[in-house]
Each structure stands twice: as C-alpha cells, then as structure tokens.
Design a protein around this motif. Structure first.
Motif, PDB file in Angstrom:
ATOM      1  N   MET A 143      47.756 -80.929 -40.677  1.00 20.38           N
ATOM      2  CA  MET A 143      47.035 -79.901 -40.086  1.00 20.38           C
ATOM      3  C   MET A 143      47.119 -78.644 -41.153  1.00 20.38           C
ATOM      4  O   MET A 143      46.216 -77.880 -40.927  1.00 20.38           O
ATOM      5  N   ALA A 144      48.203 -78.433 -41.627  1.00 20.44           N
ATOM      6  CA  ALA A 144      48.348 -77.175 -42.552  1.00 20.44           C
ATOM      7  C   ALA A 144      47.128 -77.325 -43.722  1.00 20.44           C
ATOM      8  O   ALA A 144      46.603 -76.503 -44.251  1.00 20.44           O
ATOM      9  N   GLN A 145      47.178 -78.525 -44.173  1.00 21.43           N
ATOM     10  CA  GLN A 145      46.195 -78.852 -45.440  1.00 21.43           C
ATOM     11  C   GLN A 145      44.676 -78.842 -44.736  1.00 21.43           C
ATOM     12  O   GLN A 145      43.807 -78.316 -45.677  1.00 21.43           O
ATOM     13  N   VAL A 146      44.555 -79.037 -43.527  1.00 24.66           N
ATOM     14  CA  VAL A 146      43.103 -79.154 -43.082  1.00 24.66           C
ATOM     15  C   VAL A 146      42.828 -77.732 -42.949  1.00 24.66           C
ATOM     16  O   VAL A 146      41.744 -77.261 -43.211  1.00 24.66           O
ATOM     17  N   MET A 147      43.553 -76.727 -42.584  1.00 24.63           N
ATOM     18  CA  MET A 147      43.435 -75.443 -42.131  1.00 24.63           C
ATOM     19  C   MET A 147      43.055 -74.747 -43.396  1.00 24.63           C
ATOM     20  O   MET A 147      42.098 -73.985 -43.729  1.00 24.63           O
ATOM     21  N   HIS A 148      44.045 -74.985 -44.460  1.00 24.76           N
ATOM     22  CA  HIS A 148      43.411 -74.490 -45.683  1.00 24.76           C
ATOM     23  C   HIS A 148      42.170 -74.993 -46.336  1.00 24.76           C
ATOM     24  O   HIS A 148      41.374 -74.037 -46.729  1.00 24.76           O
ATOM     25  N   SER A 149      41.923 -76.176 -46.272  1.00 27.11           N
ATOM     26  CA  SER A 149      40.639 -76.868 -46.683  1.00 27.11           C
ATOM     27  C   SER A 149      39.432 -76.161 -46.103  1.00 27.11           C
ATOM     28  O   SER A 149      38.364 -75.737 -46.566  1.00 27.11           O
ATOM     29  N   ALA A 150      39.634 -76.176 -44.779  1.00 28.74           N
ATOM     30  CA  ALA A 150      38.448 -75.436 -43.830  1.00 28.74           C
ATOM     31  C   ALA A 150      38.094 -74.024 -44.134  1.00 28.74           C
ATOM     32  O   ALA A 150      36.960 -73.435 -44.502  1.00 28.74           O
ATOM     33  N   ALA A 151      39.217 -73.377 -44.301  1.00 31.75           N
ATOM     34  CA  ALA A 151      39.251 -71.792 -44.715  1.00 31.75           C
ATOM     35  C   ALA A 151      38.571 -71.524 -46.163  1.00 31.75           C
ATOM     36  O   ALA A 151      38.102 -70.332 -46.186  1.00 31.75           O
ATOM     37  N   GLN A 152      38.531 -72.334 -46.982  1.00 29.44           N
ATOM     38  CA  GLN A 152      37.951 -72.118 -48.555  1.00 29.44           C
ATOM     39  C   GLN A 152      36.517 -72.393 -48.451  1.00 29.44           C
ATOM     40  O   GLN A 152      35.786 -71.937 -49.220  1.00 29.44           O
ATOM     41  N   THR A 153      35.891 -72.849 -47.293  1.00 36.46           N
ATOM     42  CA  THR A 153      34.615 -73.061 -47.166  1.00 36.46           C
ATOM     43  C   THR A 153      34.014 -71.811 -46.316  1.00 36.46           C
ATOM     44  O   THR A 153      32.635 -71.597 -46.062  1.00 36.46           O
ATOM     45  N   LEU A 154      34.744 -70.889 -46.040  1.00 32.74           N
ATOM     46  CA  LEU A 154      34.275 -69.358 -45.190  1.00 32.74           C
ATOM     47  C   LEU A 154      33.624 -68.400 -46.380  1.00 32.74           C
ATOM     48  O   LEU A 154      34.071 -68.235 -47.385  1.00 32.74           O
ATOM     49  N   ASP A 155      32.432 -68.103 -45.868  1.00 26.50           N
ATOM     50  CA  ASP A 155      31.772 -66.959 -46.798  1.00 26.50           C
ATOM     51  C   ASP A 155      32.693 -65.684 -46.910  1.00 26.50           C
ATOM     52  O   ASP A 155      32.860 -64.846 -47.782  1.00 26.50           O
ATOM     53  N   ASN A 156      33.315 -65.357 -45.557  1.00 25.33           N
ATOM     54  CA  ASN A 156      34.137 -64.259 -45.429  1.00 25.33           C
ATOM     55  C   ASN A 156      35.342 -64.728 -44.741  1.00 25.33           C
ATOM     56  O   ASN A 156      35.322 -65.342 -43.858  1.00 25.33           O
ATOM     57  N   PRO A 157      36.640 -64.242 -45.346  1.00 25.49           N
ATOM     58  CA  PRO A 157      38.011 -64.590 -44.556  1.00 25.49           C
ATOM     59  C   PRO A 157      37.923 -64.219 -43.217  1.00 25.49           C
ATOM     60  O   PRO A 157      37.581 -63.106 -42.989  1.00 25.49           O
ATOM     61  N   ARG A 158      38.406 -65.117 -42.401  1.00 24.67           N
ATOM     62  CA  ARG A 158      38.453 -64.880 -40.831  1.00 24.67           C
ATOM     63  C   ARG A 158      39.931 -65.588 -40.627  1.00 24.67           C
ATOM     64  O   ARG A 158      40.184 -66.982 -40.986  1.00 24.67           O
ATOM     65  N   PRO A 159      40.736 -65.022 -39.668  1.00 25.07           N
ATOM     66  CA  PRO A 159      41.849 -65.994 -39.093  1.00 25.07           C
ATOM     67  C   PRO A 159      41.324 -67.124 -38.195  1.00 25.07           C
ATOM     68  O   PRO A 159      40.548 -67.092 -37.461  1.00 25.07           O
ATOM     69  N   ALA A 160      42.163 -68.130 -38.184  1.00 23.80           N
ATOM     70  CA  ALA A 160      41.968 -69.336 -37.359  1.00 23.80           C
ATOM     71  C   ALA A 160      42.399 -68.783 -35.892  1.00 23.80           C
ATOM     72  O   ALA A 160      43.193 -68.060 -35.688  1.00 23.80           O
ATOM     73  N   HIS A 161      41.757 -69.342 -34.761  1.00 26.87           N
ATOM     74  CA  HIS A 161      42.119 -68.886 -33.840  1.00 26.87           C
ATOM     75  C   HIS A 161      42.423 -70.386 -32.756  1.00 26.87           C
ATOM     76  O   HIS A 161      43.033 -70.298 -31.844  1.00 26.87           O
ATOM     77  N   TYR A 162      42.016 -71.528 -33.303  1.00 28.63           N
ATOM     78  CA  TYR A 162      42.203 -72.878 -32.696  1.00 28.63           C
ATOM     79  C   TYR A 162      42.235 -73.826 -34.027  1.00 28.63           C
ATOM     80  O   TYR A 162      41.250 -73.943 -34.560  1.00 28.63           O
ATOM     81  N   LEU A 163      43.031 -74.914 -33.622  1.00 30.92           N
ATOM     82  CA  LEU A 163      42.726 -76.128 -34.202  1.00 30.92           C
ATOM     83  C   LEU A 163      43.194 -77.343 -33.410  1.00 30.92           C
ATOM     84  O   LEU A 163      44.030 -77.209 -32.643  1.00 30.92           O
TER      85      LEU A 163
END
Length: 275
Positions: free
Chosen positions: A39-59
């Motif tokens: 789950m930590a690795q999934v969150m990192h991978s998904a966040a790298q595809t954001l145009d602008n950084p945003r905090p996660a609010h659910y997984l």
C-alpha cells in the motif's frame, strides 16, 4: 530490517515509464510480502503521476494473491480523472504476470469546511506501558532486524474478551517531513495490528499454531495531516467475525488527540485444515 534509508528507498518503486514502476520488497524478516508495504508503494507510484502534488485522502486495496518477497514487483497506474480539487488513480500490482493487489486512490487539495470528531479513548501512555511491562507487539524473532515501527499494546479491559483493541505506534527512526512519505508510512503501519480486535473475543493470539490470518481488503481515509514521528493511537473495533472472515475498523488519533485517519479491514481468520 536494514538501514532506515534502504527501507525508505524500497517503499519508492523506480519509474519505468509514465505509468509503470518497478519495486522490491524490503527485508522485514517475514515469509510473505507484507500488505502495508504494497500500500505504501502503491501510494508512492500513484502520486508520481499527479501534475500537481496533492495529499491522499483515501486508499482502498483488494489483496488478490500472495507474492514472493525475493522477486521484483510491477506497478501499473491508470489515470481516471484530474479535476480542480481531486485526482483519482487505479493501481495494479503484479509479479510475473500474476495480479497481487488492485487499489483505488484519491488525492485532494486541502480546502475549508465543517469540522468535528469523536473523542480519543482514555488509555495508558506508551512510555508508561514500555516501562512497566511486556506490551510491545513483536513481528520478528530477530532482535537485529526489528519491525520498522513500535507497536505498543494497551492492556484490554473487561477481561480481554471484548472486541476492542488499542495500540500505540510510531517509527523506530525519524522520518523526513515530507507529506507524501508521512502518508506512505502511515499506510505501511495501518496493516499491522487492526485485526487484534477480532482475536480478543476468542482468546486468540497472532502466534497461535494453525491459525490463518491474512488481509483480504483494506481501506483508509485521511482526515487531517499527520506527523508520523509522533505516537499515534489506533483504537480498533471488530463488529463481526464469521465464515472464516474477520472485520474491524480503527480510528487513529495523534498524540494531541486529533483524529487523523480511519481504517477498515476484512481479513481471513480461521484454522488451517489438518494435514
């Protein structure tokens, strides 16, 4: 566990192309791939595809198959939507062509709104528990390779048979003040002990011979920003255990009493068939 730097690096899969990543399993001295790691690795991978950084609010993650901790992991991200305030992603984790996990994530820009929360339960402090007895939950028999987080169990009430459990947790190292990393580390530890509440009505322990326990699906919601380096209290409740499955939810409070996240998990809980 190896050095802290190596552990953090292992939670950050390498980018192969725009939407694909390749990762490894850090040495955690357990025989299978730990769900919190994925789950930590999934969150990192998904966040790298954001145009602008945003905090996660659910997984929300569904665990489909177990994997081999000695082999590489493939992460494939699918962009679902990038809106004005939210970004949605799907991530599939596979190994040698076998899907291990499928996850949905949402990232949201922080905005103003209404606010309330449930109160934090009154429990003993972690420093007191560590000083007065054997309250640390062990995930490894190797003193030289401890689990990356402290897990300190609060003594149960009502004879220990109620479906409730409270644990204090924080890293054994000082994590960088990076909001994504802080959320990744919370996702990592969120899988460690939530089903403790389902064990207590049946007087079970994690070490009981022949007991099968495994995560089936896991969801977490971030309500507020957090500092993972502080102690956090996870108070879990198990409303049901039946048909070989256990279910529990956990509210997580900061050391100051702020409700920072809520977790829900369903897992396998049954006896292995006799050989």
């Amino acid at each position: 566990m190896t050095e802290d730097f190596d552990f953090i690096c292992a939670l950050q899969p390498e980018r192969i192309d725009e939407l694909r990543f390749r990762g490894i399993t850090p040495p955690l001295n357990i025989p299978t791939i730990y769900g919190g790691q994925l789950m930590a690795q999934v969150m990192h991978s998904a966040a790298q595809t954001l145009d602008n950084p945003r905090p996660a609010h659910y997984l929300q993650a569904s665990f489909i198959a177990s994997g081999d901790p000695t082999k590489p992991l493939d992460f494939e991200v699918r962009k679902l939507r990038d809106g004005k305030s939210t970004s949605n992603r799907q991530v599939e984790v596979s190994q040698a062509g076998t899907t291990l996990l499928a996850a949905a994530l949402s990232f949201q820009t922080i905005s103003e709104g209404y606010s309330h929360q449930v109160p934090m339960p009154a429990v003993d402090r972690p420093e007191t528990l560590l000083a007065t007895g054997d309250h640390e939950m062990q995930f490894s028999d190797d003193d030289n390779a401890p689990f990356p987080f402290w897990i300190v169990v609060c003594p149960p009430t009502s004879g220990g048979r109620e479906p409730y459990s409270s644990v204090w947790t924080k890293p054994r190292f000082n994590a960088a003040e990076d909001s994504l990393l802080q959320q990744m580390l919370f996702a990592f530890v969120s899988d460690a002990s939530i089903l403790q509440a389902a064990l207590q009505p049946h007087s079970l322990t994690w070490e009981d011979p022949g007991l099968a326990i495994a995560t089936m699906n896991h969801s977490l919601w971030f309500h507020r920003s957090l500092n993972i380096n502080d102690w956090h209290l996870m108070h879990s409740v198990s409303p049901s255990t039946h048909d070989g499955r256990a279910f529990a939810t956990a509210n997580t409070f900061s050391d100051q009493g702020n409700l920072v996240a809520t977790i829900a998990q369903e897992g396998i809980l049954r006896r292995r068939p006799s050989q």
